[in-house]
Write a protein that holds these residues in place. Structure first.
Motif, PDB file in Angstrom:
ATOM      1  N   UNK A  26     -17.253  11.969  -2.434  1.00 48.80           N
ATOM      2  CA  UNK A  26     -18.710  11.981  -2.570  1.00 48.80           C
ATOM      3  C   UNK A  26     -19.176  12.498  -3.929  1.00 48.80           C
ATOM      4  N   UNK A  27     -20.451  12.248  -4.189  1.00 46.64           N
ATOM      5  CA  UNK A  27     -21.084  12.754  -5.400  1.00 46.64           C
ATOM      6  C   UNK A  27     -21.887  14.016  -5.073  1.00 46.64           C
ATOM      7  N   UNK A  28     -22.663  14.492  -6.026  1.00 47.39           N
ATOM      8  CA  UNK A  28     -23.411  15.731  -5.785  1.00 47.39           C
ATOM      9  C   UNK A  28     -24.544  15.567  -4.791  1.00 47.39           C
ATOM     10  N   UNK A  29     -24.896  14.317  -4.463  1.00 44.00           N
ATOM     11  CA  UNK A  29     -25.902  14.059  -3.429  1.00 44.00           C
ATOM     12  C   UNK A  29     -25.275  14.039  -2.033  1.00 44.00           C
ATOM     13  N   UNK A  30     -23.954  14.243  -2.002  1.00 41.31           N
ATOM     14  CA  UNK A  30     -23.177  14.280  -0.757  1.00 41.31           C
ATOM     15  C   UNK A  30     -23.092  12.917  -0.065  1.00 41.31           C
TER      16      UNK A  30
ATOM     17  N   UNK B 154     -16.310   3.881   5.919  1.00 40.94           N
ATOM     18  CA  UNK B 154     -16.742   2.660   5.234  1.00 40.94           C
ATOM     19  C   UNK B 154     -15.643   1.619   5.416  1.00 40.94           C
ATOM     20  N   UNK B 155     -16.051   0.397   5.694  1.00 40.96           N
ATOM     21  CA  UNK B 155     -15.085  -0.679   5.924  1.00 40.96           C
ATOM     22  C   UNK B 155     -15.152  -1.671   4.780  1.00 40.96           C
ATOM     23  N   UNK B 156     -13.975  -2.110   4.340  1.00 42.41           N
ATOM     24  CA  UNK B 156     -13.884  -3.073   3.254  1.00 42.41           C
ATOM     25  C   UNK B 156     -13.115  -4.311   3.676  1.00 42.41           C
TER      26      UNK B 156
ATOM     27  N   UNK C 126     -17.796   5.739  -7.965  1.00 42.50           N
ATOM     28  CA  UNK C 126     -16.441   5.660  -8.499  1.00 42.50           C
ATOM     29  C   UNK C 126     -15.400   5.469  -7.404  1.00 42.50           C
ATOM     30  N   UNK C 127     -15.667   6.030  -6.230  1.00 42.59           N
ATOM     31  CA  UNK C 127     -14.771   5.816  -5.089  1.00 42.59           C
ATOM     32  C   UNK C 127     -14.804   4.347  -4.685  1.00 42.59           C
ATOM     33  N   UNK C 128     -16.010   3.776  -4.644  1.00 37.86           N
ATOM     34  CA  UNK C 128     -16.126   2.354  -4.305  1.00 37.86           C
ATOM     35  C   UNK C 128     -15.435   1.509  -5.371  1.00 37.86           C
ATOM     36  N   UNK C 129     -15.634   1.835  -6.644  1.00 34.39           N
ATOM     37  CA  UNK C 129     -14.985   1.086  -7.727  1.00 34.39           C
ATOM     38  C   UNK C 129     -13.463   1.142  -7.585  1.00 34.39           C
TER      39      UNK C 129
ATOM     40  N   UNK D 230       0.836  -1.201   0.000  1.00 29.29           N
ATOM     41  CA  UNK D 230       0.000   0.000   0.000  1.00 29.29           C
ATOM     42  C   UNK D 230       0.872   1.252   0.000  1.00 29.29           C
ATOM     43  N   UNK D 231       1.929   1.235   0.764  1.00 24.77           N
ATOM     44  CA  UNK D 231       2.856   2.376   0.808  1.00 24.77           C
ATOM     45  C   UNK D 231       3.419   2.650  -0.590  1.00 24.77           C
ATOM     46  N   UNK D 232       3.723   1.582  -1.336  1.00 23.09           N
ATOM     47  CA  UNK D 232       4.208   1.729  -2.704  1.00 23.09           C
ATOM     48  C   UNK D 232       3.143   2.334  -3.615  1.00 23.09           C
ATOM     49  N   UNK D 233       1.890   1.866  -3.480  1.00 24.60           N
ATOM     50  CA  UNK D 233       0.801   2.466  -4.254  1.00 24.60           C
ATOM     51  C   UNK D 233       0.720   3.961  -3.981  1.00 24.60           C
ATOM     52  N   UNK D 234       0.804   4.341  -2.709  1.00 22.98           N
ATOM     53  CA  UNK D 234       0.673   5.754  -2.338  1.00 22.98           C
ATOM     54  C   UNK D 234       1.860   6.594  -2.827  1.00 22.98           C
ATOM     55  N   UNK D 235       3.017   5.966  -2.978  1.00 23.58           N
ATOM     56  CA  UNK D 235       4.205   6.698  -3.429  1.00 23.58           C
ATOM     57  C   UNK D 235       4.318   6.747  -4.953  1.00 23.58           C
ATOM     58  N   UNK D 236       3.879   5.689  -5.638  1.00 23.39           N
ATOM     59  CA  UNK D 236       4.164   5.549  -7.061  1.00 23.39           C
ATOM     60  C   UNK D 236       2.975   5.764  -7.989  1.00 23.39           C
ATOM     61  N   UNK D 237       1.761   5.583  -7.509  1.00 21.91           N
ATOM     62  CA  UNK D 237       0.577   5.669  -8.364  1.00 21.91           C
ATOM     63  C   UNK D 237       0.115   7.110  -8.509  1.00 21.91           C
ATOM     64  N   UNK D 238      -0.642   7.371  -9.550  1.00 23.10           N
ATOM     65  CA  UNK D 238      -1.232   8.690  -9.718  1.00 23.10           C
ATOM     66  C   UNK D 238      -2.568   8.825  -9.013  1.00 23.10           C
ATOM     67  N   UNK D 239      -3.371   7.755  -9.004  1.00 24.21           N
ATOM     68  CA  UNK D 239      -4.735   7.844  -8.491  1.00 24.21           C
ATOM     69  C   UNK D 239      -4.843   7.706  -6.976  1.00 24.21           C
ATOM     70  N   UNK D 240      -4.325   6.621  -6.439  1.00 19.41           N
ATOM     71  CA  UNK D 240      -4.569   6.312  -5.023  1.00 19.41           C
ATOM     72  C   UNK D 240      -4.155   7.413  -4.050  1.00 19.41           C
ATOM     73  N   UNK D 241      -2.975   8.019  -4.187  1.00 18.76           N
ATOM     74  CA  UNK D 241      -2.632   9.062  -3.206  1.00 18.76           C
ATOM     75  C   UNK D 241      -3.539  10.290  -3.309  1.00 18.76           C
ATOM     76  N   UNK D 242      -4.046  10.577  -4.501  1.00 21.03           N
ATOM     77  CA  UNK D 242      -4.906  11.746  -4.669  1.00 21.03           C
ATOM     78  C   UNK D 242      -6.331  11.460  -4.198  1.00 21.03           C
ATOM     79  N   UNK D 243      -6.831  10.261  -4.493  1.00 15.68           N
ATOM     80  CA  UNK D 243      -8.197   9.938  -4.112  1.00 15.68           C
ATOM     81  C   UNK D 243      -8.313   9.562  -2.635  1.00 15.68           C
ATOM     82  N   UNK D 244      -7.392   8.744  -2.159  1.00 16.84           N
ATOM     83  CA  UNK D 244      -7.511   8.207  -0.800  1.00 16.84           C
ATOM     84  C   UNK D 244      -6.594   8.895   0.206  1.00 16.84           C
ATOM     85  N   UNK D 245      -5.366   9.194  -0.194  1.00 20.57           N
ATOM     86  CA  UNK D 245      -4.401   9.832   0.697  1.00 20.57           C
ATOM     87  C   UNK D 245      -4.347   9.162   2.057  1.00 20.57           C
ATOM     88  N   UNK D 246      -4.295   9.950   3.120  1.00 26.44           N
ATOM     89  CA  UNK D 246      -4.190   9.382   4.470  1.00 26.44           C
ATOM     90  C   UNK D 246      -5.527   8.867   5.010  1.00 26.44           C
TER      91      UNK D 246
END
Length: 165
Positions: free
Chosen positions: A54-58, A106-108, A63-66, A15-31
């Motif tokens: 969140x979406x416009x319905x708050x 949310x727990x996965x 897409x976050x779940x996906x 996970x640390x590697x995803x957060x350091x090397x990926x474009x999406x995960x650190x921006x979407x999920x971060x800490x």
């Protein structure tokens, strides 16, 4: 060569590697996303829902779940000892109830149901703050090249290692 790690520490290092090397995960999920438990074949994680999720319905955006199905499937593969987690071949998500709103958690749970020389099959389920099943997903990954990496549960040379198990 790096030392073999216990599954939980190994998966947290991936996970640390995803957060350091990926474009999406650190921006979407971060800490806001963290692994709460990991063992061979299973990874539990949680996300603190912020406005960015969140979406416009708050409420939590599909897409976050996906994206969490995608990442969760990769972490489930990592829980089987692979640092390189392959590439996606198929992904499916079923949305059953609201995942939550800003301030909720949310727990996965991601499970690697089967892994072979070519493909890995994973499932990810999500429960909202009320304990209701919010969504479930499946994620199939092509892992042939991933097997050519370092030995199981051994990060490659130079990889950042998580300091917590």
């Amino acid at each position: 060569m790096a030392n073999k790690l216990p599954p939980a520490r190994f998966v947290k290092s991936v996970l640390k590697s995803f957060m350091a090397e990926s474009g999406l995960e650190p921006r979407l999920f971060g800490p806001h996303l963290r692994i709460t438990n990991a063992a061979e074949g299973k990874v539990d994680f949680e996300l603190d829902i912020t406005k960015d999720h969140t979406n416009r319905l708050k409420i939590l955006h599909g897409g976050t779940i996906a994206s969490m199905v995608d990442l969760g499937g990769s972490l489930a593969v990592a829980s089987m000892g692979l640092y390189a987690t392959g590439v996606s071949t198929d992904m499916n998500i079923t949305y059953l109830s609201s995942g939550g709103k800003i301030g909720d958690k949310i727990q996965g749970t991601a499970i690697c149901e089967k892994i072979g020389k070519t493909l890995a099959f994973t499932t990810v389920t999500f429960c909202n703050s009320q304990g209701e099943l919010a969504a479930r997903g499946s994620h199939t990954k092509y892992v042939t090249q991933a097997w050519k990496g370092s030995p199981p549960y051994t990060p490659p040379e130079g990889a950042e290692i998580s300091d917590v198990d």
